[in-house]
Motif scaffolding. Structure first.
Motif, mmCIF file in Angstrom:
data_model
loop_
_atom_site.group_PDB
_atom_site.id
_atom_site.type_symbol
_atom_site.label_atom_id
_atom_site.label_comp_id
_atom_site.label_asym_id
_atom_site.label_seq_id
_atom_site.Cartn_x
_atom_site.Cartn_y
_atom_site.Cartn_z
ATOM 1 N N HIS A 74 0.819 -1.204 0.000
ATOM 2 C CA HIS A 74 0.000 0.000 0.000
ATOM 3 C C HIS A 74 0.853 1.255 0.000
ATOM 4 O O HIS A 74 0.467 2.280 -0.550
ATOM 5 N N THR A 75 2.058 1.180 0.616
ATOM 6 C CA THR A 75 2.960 2.335 0.601
ATOM 7 C C THR A 75 3.398 2.641 -0.822
ATOM 8 O O THR A 75 3.366 3.790 -1.263
ATOM 9 N N THR A 78 0.449 4.073 -2.825
ATOM 10 C CA THR A 78 0.136 5.446 -2.429
ATOM 11 C C THR A 78 1.139 6.429 -3.011
ATOM 12 O O THR A 78 0.786 7.547 -3.403
ATOM 13 N N LEU A 106 -7.287 3.031 -4.541
ATOM 14 C CA LEU A 106 -6.751 4.122 -3.733
ATOM 15 C C LEU A 106 -7.238 5.498 -4.182
ATOM 16 O O LEU A 106 -7.002 6.494 -3.514
ATOM 17 N N ARG A 108 -6.314 7.443 -6.704
ATOM 18 C CA ARG A 108 -5.374 8.417 -7.264
ATOM 19 C C ARG A 108 -5.951 8.987 -8.562
ATOM 20 O O ARG A 108 -6.465 8.271 -9.402
#
Length: 232
Positions: A74-75, A78, A106, A108
């Motif tokens: 997830h890092t 993101t 997410l 984006r």
């Protein structure tokens, strides 16, 4: 110039086994870079290190000059890193459209919407209500690429994207990657298919036993020279 992604002296592996040994590589904004080497030398472990599925033992992973606080899937997502995984990993209980929408989880913002993916891959629009795993290998790879693009990444990592595909499909995928380069997205290609490496990337790293043993500009070396470097 600050690199988009940089690995500095990275040591990583699985359990007590070290696979990557003081590995260094970088990729700039919008750059196309390949990582090549024989099976088992640590290429996929680079991806797993970014996704947090290997054991990180030392070194630094920097994104836009900042160390990632925790290496995890997830890092990376993101931050703007999307991965087309080896083996595609299409979920069989989801339709083509549902598999694609996973990439947008997410939220984006960017140019890539499901309509844009359908324009890039018209066959996926035709088969949008079919099970993702009911499609051919090449079409499943299109799903995997489309799903990654739905995350609107700044860096697209491709782990052996042409594995198991017929040469005619490899040519189609190559043309797609060339078009993607024009959109400004960076590409990190992990691949043994040297024709693809030469066609879509500008720089290369050769990995052996978990370390970089050679790097340079693709245009400056012959395919035979690249193949020889891999076999050493």
């Amino acid at each position: 110039m600050t690199a988009l992604l940089e690995l500095r002296n990275v040591v990583a592996g699985y359990g007590a086994a070290r696979i990557l040994h003081d590995l260094n590589l970088s990729i700039g904004e919008g750059e196309r870079v390949s990582v090549i080497g024989r099976n088992g030398v640590g290429k996929t472990t680079i991806v797993n290190t970014l996704l947090g599925t290997s054991r990180f033992m030392g070194g630094e992973v920097l994104y836009r000059g900042r160390a990632l606080p925790k290496i995890a899937g997830h890092t990376a997502a993101t931050c703007g890193i999307a991965v087309v995984p080896q083996g595609r990993k299409i979920l069989p209980n989801l339709t083509v459209a549902e598999n694609l929408r996973l990439g947008a989880a997410l939220g984006r913002k960017g140019r890539w919407t499901i309509d844009e993916i359908y324009r890039l891959f018209p066959i996926l629009h035709e088969r949008r209500n079919s099970s993702g795993t009911a499609l051919s290998g090449g079409q499943q790879q299109m799903i995997a690429i489309g799903r990654a693009l739905m995350a609107n990444p700044d860096l697209l990592i491709l782990d052996e994207p042409c594995e198991g595909l017929a040469p005619v499909i490899v040519d189609e995928i190559s043309a797609i990657f060339k078009n993607l380069a024009a959109t400004g997205v960076g590409i990190l290609l992990i691949e043994q298919h040297l024709n693809l490496v030469r066609e879509i990337t500008d720089r290369f790293y050769v990995i052996s036993k978990g370390s970089v043993v050679r790097s340079g500009h693709v245009a400056s070396v012959s395919q035979h020279d690249l193949q020889t470097s891999i076999m050493q």
